[in-house]
Design a protein around this motif. Structure first.
Motif, PDB file in Angstrom:
ATOM      1  N   SER A 101       0.685  -1.127  -0.028  1.00  0.00           N
ATOM      2  CA  SER A 101      -0.186   0.031  -0.031  1.00  0.00           C
ATOM      3  C   SER A 101       0.942   1.273   0.019  1.00  0.00           C
ATOM      4  O   SER A 101       2.045   1.140   0.265  1.00  0.00           O
ATOM      5  CB  SER A 101      -0.861   0.144   1.178  1.00  0.00           C
ATOM      6  N   LYS A 102       0.296   2.151  -0.219  1.00  0.00           N
ATOM      7  CA  LYS A 102       0.831   3.633  -0.407  1.00  0.00           C
ATOM      8  C   LYS A 102       1.294   3.909   1.018  1.00  0.00           C
ATOM      9  O   LYS A 102       0.881   3.844   2.087  1.00  0.00           O
ATOM     10  CB  LYS A 102       0.235   4.728  -1.078  1.00  0.00           C
ATOM     11  N   ASN A 103       2.616   4.604   0.917  1.00  0.00           N
ATOM     12  CA  ASN A 103       3.127   5.307   2.159  1.00  0.00           C
ATOM     13  C   ASN A 103       3.177   4.251   3.343  1.00  0.00           C
ATOM     14  O   ASN A 103       2.807   4.596   4.463  1.00  0.00           O
ATOM     15  CB  ASN A 103       2.396   6.715   2.732  1.00  0.00           C
ATOM     16  N   SER A 104       3.897   3.235   3.246  1.00  0.00           N
ATOM     17  CA  SER A 104       4.038   2.146   4.126  1.00  0.00           C
ATOM     18  C   SER A 104       5.595   1.478   4.092  1.00  0.00           C
ATOM     19  O   SER A 104       6.241   1.677   3.132  1.00  0.00           O
ATOM     20  CB  SER A 104       2.808   1.262   3.935  1.00  0.00           C
ATOM     21  N   LEU A 105       5.754   0.891   5.272  1.00  0.00           N
ATOM     22  CA  LEU A 105       6.959   0.270   5.300  1.00  0.00           C
ATOM     23  C   LEU A 105       6.852  -1.353   5.999  1.00  0.00           C
ATOM     24  O   LEU A 105       5.822  -1.520   6.662  1.00  0.00           O
ATOM     25  CB  LEU A 105       7.790   0.911   6.581  1.00  0.00           C
ATOM     26  N   MET A 106       7.399  -2.140   5.259  1.00  0.00           N
ATOM     27  CA  MET A 106       7.158  -3.798   5.525  1.00  0.00           C
ATOM     28  C   MET A 106       8.662  -4.422   5.134  1.00  0.00           C
ATOM     29  O   MET A 106       9.357  -3.939   4.268  1.00  0.00           O
ATOM     30  CB  MET A 106       6.059  -4.187   4.840  1.00  0.00           C
ATOM     31  N   GLN A 107       8.460  -5.617   5.817  1.00  0.00           N
ATOM     32  CA  GLN A 107       9.359  -6.371   5.488  1.00  0.00           C
ATOM     33  C   GLN A 107       9.114  -7.850   5.017  1.00  0.00           C
ATOM     34  O   GLN A 107       7.742  -8.451   5.538  1.00  0.00           O
ATOM     35  CB  GLN A 107      10.174  -7.030   6.702  1.00  0.00           C
ATOM     36  N   LYS A 108       9.630  -8.290   4.114  1.00  0.00           N
ATOM     37  CA  LYS A 108       8.912  -9.531   3.362  1.00  0.00           C
ATOM     38  C   LYS A 108      10.206 -10.486   2.937  1.00  0.00           C
ATOM     39  O   LYS A 108      11.195 -10.241   2.324  1.00  0.00           O
ATOM     40  CB  LYS A 108       7.957  -9.257   2.131  1.00  0.00           C
ATOM     41  N   LYS A 109      10.052 -11.601   3.099  1.00  0.00           N
ATOM     42  CA  LYS A 109      10.734 -12.715   2.417  1.00  0.00           C
ATOM     43  C   LYS A 109      10.428 -13.342   1.302  1.00  0.00           C
ATOM     44  O   LYS A 109       9.244 -13.648   0.917  1.00  0.00           O
ATOM     45  CB  LYS A 109      10.948 -13.900   3.503  1.00  0.00           C
ATOM     46  N   ILE A 110      11.134 -13.189   0.213  1.00  0.00           N
ATOM     47  CA  ILE A 110      10.901 -13.315  -0.929  1.00  0.00           C
ATOM     48  C   ILE A 110      11.930 -14.436  -1.692  1.00  0.00           C
ATOM     49  O   ILE A 110      13.197 -14.190  -1.359  1.00  0.00           O
ATOM     50  CB  ILE A 110      10.591 -12.259  -2.040  1.00  0.00           C
ATOM     51  N   ASP A 111      11.535 -15.708  -2.039  1.00  0.00           N
ATOM     52  CA  ASP A 111      12.549 -16.754  -2.146  1.00  0.00           C
ATOM     53  C   ASP A 111      13.857 -16.913  -1.194  1.00  0.00           C
ATOM     54  O   ASP A 111      15.088 -16.728  -1.758  1.00  0.00           O
ATOM     55  CB  ASP A 111      13.187 -16.287  -3.738  1.00  0.00           C
ATOM     56  N   ASP A 112      13.353 -16.749   0.135  1.00  0.00           N
ATOM     57  CA  ASP A 112      14.452 -16.920   1.259  1.00  0.00           C
ATOM     58  C   ASP A 112      15.449 -15.969   1.170  1.00  0.00           C
ATOM     59  O   ASP A 112      16.421 -15.957   1.989  1.00  0.00           O
ATOM     60  CB  ASP A 112      15.024 -18.443   1.049  1.00  0.00           C
ATOM     61  N   VAL A 113      15.024 -14.582   0.701  1.00  0.00           N
ATOM     62  CA  VAL A 113      15.831 -13.554   0.808  1.00  0.00           C
ATOM     63  C   VAL A 113      14.931 -12.477   1.325  1.00  0.00           C
ATOM     64  O   VAL A 113      13.715 -12.277   0.956  1.00  0.00           O
ATOM     65  CB  VAL A 113      16.373 -13.111  -0.610  1.00  0.00           C
TER      66      VAL A 113
END
Lengths: 449, 215
Positions: free
Chosen positions: A107-119
């Protein structure tokens, strides 16, 4: 399970629980801090990128009207790609430029962490150029995970090392501490097998040695008790044996002469002799039984207290024994200072009679027996054969005779002094004996106590 | 018969033993303490000493080694096994505990004397002679034909002469069994003995007791 095993296991579990919880908390806290730091630096970087892009974009507008902004975006994208940062510029939900190589939704104006393909990546999305564009900033933060892994490895290894070390130390310490308890147990086992001479070790000042100390005190008490019981039993056994012996002699005579009368071809004279023996021995049995009954009578305290004059007692006894003394060639001397005590007259006269009779028997021909009374005391003194200290300790035992071979030539059943002692005890009096072998004996009955 | 020393401090018991042993023909001397017992044993010859354990002066146990191997029977009120073993181990030939039966005393004395060969091989009274070794009986020099049980019965009566023996006791000694019922066997044999030896006057029936050979 032994007590120290229990202590060991419980302490170990508790400790490991605390240690590992502590380490885990620390690890998680450190990780959190790292994440925060990395997010902050990512935010600052993104902010910087935004600022410089807006500046460049503005100066482009000012310099020559509207050039193609995607070129600028591409140069930014390329520049930051080498630093592990991907950028995406959108305008009205449409991608103007992107070098992000995977699908995402944000979403706009947000911060997140995510794992994609173990990275692991950090995504930051903001509006730039007064809302004209949207910038999505994506940073590779896989070092966060690898750092966490290293951290965890270190922590787990530390925890393991410390745990093993502690388990070993605790094991030996507790084992060492439980040694006195184990020794105490071994001691009780020996006692269980009947060895009452063992004692527990009393080293140190802790609870175990205190326990050992009271345990030993208890042992000594028990040992004493048992010994006194043994002595009592021995005395009783001796009494029974002596009594059996004392009864056997007259019984043998009575039985034997009875049988003689029944079976033997005998003359009138022989029959009379046999009958006389039967009568005499029966009288002896009667005497023994009388004394035993007297003893029982005294023991049961069935007597009447009156005021008894000791002087009368002495004169009376001297009178009753004067013939016997004469027969034995012994002089009786009385020395009376008037005094009276509260007691049973029959018993007290029995007491004095017995003591005096014994004294007469102990004397040789020409001996002297002195009977005196003064101030709550009766004293009988003789200059006869006396007794050794060893004999003195036994003389009040029933059936005891000072002559080991039990010469009965002097008569009596060996019960006299036992009876005397009981009579004295019934009157709260104390009989004491002083004797020197071959010099004589002095017996004092003291009523003052 | 035999010459026996009685060492016993109790006058009544000493006399009792003496009277009973005199009945069966022994001659007895008496000692009333350890020292006189020792003196007498060393001064005269005795076939047997009847010794009380608890003698004044020297106890029976201490006395026994000084008695020159004269056979000893202990008489004592101590009936403990320990004392018995101690007595026998010291060399006593037998051990009698008080109170004892006359027959027991006489029998034990007889057994010990026989073992030490101090007992005579024959016995004579009136015109009758009994040879114990050949198991033969002579009346006026001629042999009387007795059956084995009759001879055994005669022996029992002779050995315990002047003492009344009950029918049961005789049954036990001669026929070798404890048997209550068949006492008539004894009566029959006694009758036969009386008839064959003509000892009506000697072999008496004692009222309510049994039979007694009075010699």
């Amino acid at each position: 399970m032994r007590f120290w095993h229990k202590t060991y296991i419980l302490t170990l579990i508790l400790f490991l629980l605390c240690l590992n919880t502590g380490i885990m908390t620390l690890a998680v806290y450190t990780y959190q801090k790292n994440v925060e730091t990395i997010e902050a630096s990512a935010t600052a970087e993104q902010h910087y990128i935004t600022r410089s892009f807006e500046n460049d974009y503005q100066s482009m507008l000012n310099a020559g009207g509207m050039a193609n902004p995607s070129l600028l975006m591409q140069s930014y994208g390329n520049h930051y790609e080498s630093k592990g940062i991907s950028l995406c510029f959108e305008k009205d939900e449409k991608t103007v430029f992107s070098n992000i190589k995977f699908e995402y939704s944000l979403s706009k104006n947000s911060l997140m962490q995510k794992k994609i393909d173990d990275v692991r990546y950090i995504f930051i999305s903001t509006e730039i150029c007064n809302g004209e564009y949207d910038l999505v900033y994506v940073k590779n933060v896989s070092e966060l995970d690898s750092e966490f892994k290293t951290l965890m490895t270190v922590y787990v290894l530390t925890a393991l090392t410390v745990s093993v070390f502690l388990a070993l130390c605790l094991f030996f310490v507790l084992k060492r501490l439980s040694v006195p308890l184990d020794k105490l147990r071994l001691t009780t086992e020996k006692i269980e097998k009947g060895d009452f001479s063992v004692r527990a070790e009393e080293k140190g000042k802790d609870e175990f040695s205190l326990l050992a100390r009271s345990f030993n005190a208890m042992l000594i008490k028990i040992d004493e008790q048992m010994r006194s019981l043994e002595i009592d039993a021995e005395k009783k056994q001796m009494l029974v044996e002596n009594m059996a012996h004392e009864l056997r002699t007259p019984l043998t005579s009575i039985y034997g002469y009875g049988e003689y009368l029944e079976k033997a071809a005998s003359t009138e004279e022989e029959r009379i002799i046999a009958a006389k023996y039967i009568v005499a021995e029966t009288a002896r049995l009667k005497k023994i039984s009388d004394i035993l009954l007297d003893t029982a009578y005294v023991r049961e305290n069935r007597f009447e207290y009156t005021e008894v004059s000791l002087g009368d007692l002495v004169s009376d006894t001297v009178y009753r024994l004067s013939r016997k003394a004469e027969e034995n060639g012994v002089t009786l001397v009385e020395n009376v200072t008037e005094s009276s005590v509260s007691g049973d007259k029959t018993l007290l006269s029995m007491l004095l009679y017995n003591l005096t009779e014994n004294a007469i028997k102990a004397c040789k021909k020409g001996g002297k027996v002195k009977i005196s009374c003064a101030h709550y005391q009766l004293v009988v003194e003789d200059d006869g054969k006396g007794m050794t200290p060893e004999q003195l300790t036994h003389i009040t035992e029933p059936f005891y005779r000072t002559d080991k071979s039990r010469s009965r030539s002097e008569g009596g059943a060996g019960l006299g002094l036992a009876l005397c002692k009981q009579i004295a005890e019934a009157h709260n009096a104390v009989i004491s004996f002083e004797s020197v072998p071959e010099k004589g004996t002095k017996i004092t009955v003291d009523f003052t106590s | 018969m035999a010459n026996i020393l009685i060492a016993e401090d109790e006058m009544s018991i000493s006399n009792l033993i003496k009277m009973n042993l005199a009945l069966v023909g022994h001659t007895c001397a008496q000692a009333f303490d350890g020292n006189s017992a020792l003196n007498m044993a060393n001064s005269f010859h005795f076939d047997l000493i009847i010794l009380d354990v608890m003698l004044p002066g020297i106890s029976g146990f201490d006395l026994i080694p000084h008695l020159n191997n004269v056979p000893v029977i202990f008489v004592t009120a101590k009936c403990g096994l320990e004392d018995r073993i101690r007595g026998l181990r010291l060399g006593a030939d037998d051990y009698i505990t008080k109170p004892f039966e006359t027959l027991e005393l006489v029998t034990r004395v007889d057994v010990v004397l026989r073992r030490t060969k101090a007992v005579s091989h024959s016995f004579e009274f009136d015109d009758i002679k009994i040879d114990f070794d050949c198991k033969k009986v002579f009346k006026q020099g001629t042999e009387v034909n007795l059956r084995p049980k009759e001879f055994d019965l005669l022996c029992a009566l002779v050995k315990n002469r002047n003492l009344a023996l009950s029918r049961e006791k005789l049954l036990e000694i001669v026929w070798d069994y404890d048997y209550e019922g068949d006492t008539r066997t004894v009566d029959v044999h006694i009758q036969k003995l009386r008839k064959k030896l003509d000892i009506e006057e000697r072999l008496k029936t004692v009222y309510k007791t049994g039979y007694r050979l009075e010699v």
